[in-house]
Enzyme design. Structure first.
Site, PDB file in Angstrom:
ATOM      1  CE  LYS A  33     -10.872  20.408  11.564  1.00 49.36           C
ATOM      2  NZ  LYS A  33     -12.175  21.077  11.430  1.00 49.36           N
ATOM      3  NE  ARG A  34      -7.880  24.607   3.677  1.00 48.40           N
ATOM      4  CZ  ARG A  34      -7.645  25.818   4.165  1.00 48.40           C
ATOM      5  NH1 ARG A  34      -6.413  26.310   4.161  1.00 48.40           N
ATOM      6  NH2 ARG A  34      -8.627  26.549   4.642  1.00 48.40           N
ATOM      7  CB  THR A  39     -18.829  21.759   5.958  1.00 46.60           C
ATOM      8  OG1 THR A  39     -17.581  21.516   5.308  1.00 46.60           O
ATOM      9  CG2 THR A  39     -19.428  23.047   5.427  1.00 46.60           C
ATOM     10  CG  HIS A  96     -16.299  30.341   1.332  1.00 44.38           C
ATOM     11  ND1 HIS A  96     -17.170  29.475   1.953  1.00 44.38           N
ATOM     12  CD2 HIS A  96     -16.802  30.540   0.087  1.00 44.38           C
ATOM     13  CE1 HIS A  96     -18.150  29.145   1.124  1.00 44.38           C
ATOM     14  NE2 HIS A  96     -17.951  29.779  -0.018  1.00 44.38           N
ATOM     15  CE  LYS A 145     -18.765  17.474   4.937  1.00 45.10           C
ATOM     16  NZ  LYS A 145     -17.449  17.752   4.338  1.00 45.10           N
ATOM     17  CE  LYS A 184      -9.023  24.481   7.939  1.00 45.16           C
ATOM     18  NZ  LYS A 184     -10.447  24.724   8.225  1.00 45.16           N
TER      19      LYS A 184
END
Length: 833
Positions: free
Chosen positions: A561-562, A669, A370, A673, A567
């Site tokens: 998100k984290r 993901t 991942h 969504k 990111k």
């Protein structure tokens, strides 16, 4: 108990699914099990009684499903994951059991508010991000497809943490999610397993003169299983998620207790329970590393022993068909120690020869990677391994020796290749590379998006791909539409079903039928009305949680998100500073009101991620207090972001921020969504963004940033200071940041962020993508002002989202890796083991 009594128990009528039966059972649990009456009515106990009522229906399904699998002697998948981010279960259980309407009637007659009861349920604290949420989606899809899959994980007593924001800083508090009870679980103490730690290895000869190893003088811990039902969508199948909780073998040392040493008397119990106390401990310290390794072995050993228990009960010591009947799917590198533990159990406990055991292992282990970040792959010091798991280390050493010999035979004299590929890395502190162990011991290795899988083959695992060119494959992630559209977005679900039918709930490709309706003005108006209603839910969420008022006519620009540098929440907040500067200089002609929402948790030891949270909150404070921004701009950091929060945010989002540095995000993901719920994406060509853009078309996706190949090229001569000097907008943003406008009372606190942006070694290359991001956001603003066109693009995003169902992902896992036969639940339900 004799067989006659067993038959009588098996013949009991199943619980009814009508509203009268639901009401009767609710009253029974509320009055008799929980001991409450109408004078003691509280939403918490009403929730518990309702959950128990639904759990009865799930237990009927879980038993029938187990009997069906045993009756057909089904090949099974054991899904090993350190995380399962389940969220709340009440609404999902009612939906999948097809009890929505009857439950609504029952609650109405009981005078209960369903939404109030749902709010009583704590999010299960079993995960901290996309990895755990993906695992939960996968289990949902497996049950819906009728596949014999059992999930194995850890029953953490405390979740990652509850996030509070104090003076703009993240503060971690314990998340005791089990404190109020977890009514969905069933303790299965009869299946507890003994897990070994420490001790030493001794050799002995059997009666035939064969040498064996024995792991002795160990400090053991009990693994106690708790089962959570995982219902498929209205098909009778209820699979199981089995979570392990640690317990001491001797809870109390009476000698110590009698001597007055009360602390020492319970020390063993405390040490044992620490293993499953907290999700993913901070491994910055030696103690943290040891606890995390303990957790990983605890999960792997308990799960494998549970499988062996069932196998031996039915087949004795004959393992000829074991690999044909089992696949162990390793969800990321964390459970990869299962490769060595399976070998240990086969050799030491069940007496197989090495070659026979290795053949079984190599034919039933499969590994999902991942991450593209080398630092995220598990590596453990050999020294620590030897202290904690001496026999497991010996087996890893033997696997490594045989593997290195295979490399040497294939590439004679290529010492560098052997060093790169070895499971045990030499050096001042020799390390066990757990990802290498997983690859060597698995028959399948998959990435989770097309770009990710390609980069694994070309980069991180290139040597292994050259050795085994058919072993690596791609399985693009997906999400379950049952939770992430039907349940969390009832308004849109009803509109879609009224327009194209409800086939999309189990076949997301059906959403493609929406595409022609994007040109229908009346349908667009209905779609827009649903979106606005969902935005008001977000407005209320932010009002209650943050005390900030948002504007329903603004674009809701969301990044949840984290928190991690790759990111690039930092890039997002730099754009907000840019917008603030535009407002200050009066550049607001044709302005599009914007509400920027950011949420996510930073790992407790991750300094830069936590500092980014502080920056976001500091900028938000300045934006919120400036009267010039009223009606134009808002920035909100949502504290304690979790699954339930996402279920509110996702339906009302207009713009989904997926702006990771290209080549860093494995898949994502959250992007899926948002897309399913009609949000448009602004994103880089990274992870699954590429496939999302291909599916919906370039005209309905806001592209920004460099490609992965361009990132590699620019890294060779990256000069962010020159980029800042050449870009007036970025230079202005950096000047404001450096001036201390956002930290006047805390001078210098953001210097590490400023230094990272300006560093030629910035791995995330924030400055390089700033101009492209700003330009893409201008296109977003212009497009949003054309309401009809924006709504059309929103509909087209939902219509093109069929590929991103976890049902499709699981079908591909099953076709290419698992090779399971779907089983109709209820077949063989009368079978008695």
């Amino acid at each position: 108990m004799n067989m006659h009594n067993k038959s009588r128990i098996a013949a009991l009528a199943p619980p009814g699914h009508d509203s009268a039966s639901l009401m009767r059972d609710f009253r029974h649990y509320f009055n008799h099990t929980l001991g409450r009456d109408h004078y003691q009515r509280t939403p918490h106990y009403e929730f518990l009684a309702l959950a128990m009522t639904l759990r009865d229906r799930l237990m009927e399904g879980i038993n029938n499903t187990r009997h069906s699998y045993e009756h057909y002697e089904s090949r099974r998948v054991c899904y090993l994951s350190m995380e399962y981010l389940l969220g709340r279960s009440l609404r999902n259980a009612a939906m999948n059991l097809d009890l929505d309407a009857e439950l609504e009637t029952a609650l109405e007659q009981l005078g209960l508010d369903e939404e109030e009861l749902i709010e009583q349920e704590h999010d299960a604290g079993l995960g901290n991000g996309g990895l755990g949420r993906l695992a939960a989606c996968f289990l949902d899809s497996c049950a819906t497809l009728g596949l014999p899959v059992i999930g194995y994980g850890i029953r953490y007593q405390y979740g990652m943490f509850r996030q509070k924001i104090v003076d703009g800083y993240q503060v971690e508090e314990p998340d005791p999610w089990l404190r109020g009870g977890h009514p969905w679980e069933i303790e299965r103490s009869e299946y507890e397993q003994r897990i070994h730690f420490g001790g030493r290895v001794e050799r002995y000869l059997d009666e035939n003169g064969r040498s064996h190893a024995r792991w002795v003088d160990t400090h053991d811990v009990l693994a106690v299983p708790f089962d959570i039902p995982v219902p498929g969508y209205r098909n009778g199948t209820v699979n199981t998620l089995r979570l392990w909780s640690a317990l001491a073998t001797d809870e109390l040392d009476l000698d110590e207790f009698n001597a007055g040493s009360y602390t020492e008397a319970v020390a063993a119990r405390t040490a044992a329970e620490n293993i499953t106390m907290v999700l993913y401990p901070n491994d910055a310290s030696e103690n943290g590393k040891e606890l995390r390794l303990r957790q990983q072995f605890f999960l792997a050993s308990a799960s494998l022993k549970d499988v062996f228990r069932q196998w031996v009960n039915r087949h004795g010591e004959n393992f000829d068909q074991f690999a044909e009947k089992h696949c162990f799917q390793l969800n990321d590198t964390h459970p990869s120690i299962a490769v060595a533990e399976l070998m240990r159990l086969l050799i030491d406990v069940h007496g197989l020869e090495w070659d026979d055991a290795w053949k079984i292992t190599g034919n039933c282990m499969a590994y999902t990677n991942h991450t593209l970040l080398p630092e995220a792959l598990e590596r453990w010091p050999v020294r620590l391994f030897g202290q904690l798991l001496p026999r497991v280390l010996e087996i890893i050493g033997e696997i490594n020796n045989r593997f290195v010999a295979e490399i040497a035979a294939r590439w004679p004299g290529d010492v560098k290749r052997r060093e790169r590929m070895a499971i045990i890395e030499d050096g001042a502190e020799p390390m066990v590379r757990m990802a290498h162990l997983a690859i060597v011991g698995s028959y399948s290795v998959n990435g989770v998006a097309e770009l990710h899988s390609r980069l694994l083959k070309e980069g991180l695992f290139r040597d292994f791909h050259e050795l085994w060119p058919t072993r690596m494959n791609n399985k693009t992630n997906g999400v379950t539409q049952r939770r992430w559209l039907r349940a969390c977005n009832p308004g849109l679900s009803k509109l879609i079903t009224a327009s194209i039918g409800d086939g999309w709930v189990t076949d997301l490709d059906e959403l493609g039928k929406l595409a022609p309706l994007a040109r229908d003005a009346a349908f667009r108006e209905s779609w827009h009305s649903v979106k606005q209603a969902n935005k008001h839910r977000i407005i209320e969420l932010v009002r209650q949680g943050c005390g900030i008022e948002l504007y329903a006519d603004a674009i809701f620009d969301v990044q949840v998100k984290r928190m991690h540098e790759y990111k690039r929440q930092l890039l997002n907040v730099l754009h907000v500073i840019h917008l603030l500067q535009r407002i200050h200089r009066g550049d607001t002609a044709d302005w599009t009101p914007r509400c920027v929402l950011i949420g996510g948790k930073a790992a407790p030891g991750y300094f830069m991620a936590k500092l980014t949270i502080k920056l976001i909150n500091s900028v938000a404070r300045v934006v919120d207090s400036d009267p010039r921004t009223r009606g134009l701009l808002r920035l909100v950091f949502l504290p304690n972001y979790n699954v339930s929060t996402m279920e509110t945010i996702c339906p009302g989002c207009d713009l989904s921020e997926q702006i990771s540095t290209a080549g860093k995000e494995a898949s994502g993901t959250g992007n899926m969504k948002f897309m399913i719920n009609g949000a448009l994406t602004i994103g880089t060509l990274d992870g699954a963004n590429i496939e999302i853009r291909d599916a919906v078309g370039a005209d309905n996706f806001f592209l920004c940033g460099m490609t992965a190949e361009e990132v590699v090229q620019m890294r060779r001569q990256y000069d962010p200071k020159a980029i800042v000097a050449a870009d007036d907008d970025l230079r202005e943003v950096m000047e404001v940041l450096q001036s201390g406008q956002f930290n006047q009372s805390e001078p210098g606190i953001f210097d590490p962020i400023i230094d990272s942006i300006l560093s030629p070694h910035d791995a995330w290359m924030t400055a390089a993508d700033f101009a492209s991001f700003v330009a893409a956001q201008r296109r977003v603003a212009t497009s949003f002002r054309d309401r009809e066109r924006w709504t059309e693009m929103s509909i087209l995003n939902t219509a093109a989202s069929g590929r991103f169902s976890s049902d499709r992902t699981i079908r591909e896992y099953n076709r290419d890796i698992w090779r399971l036969e779907p089983v109709t639940s209820g077949a063989g339900a009368d079978y008695q083991p």
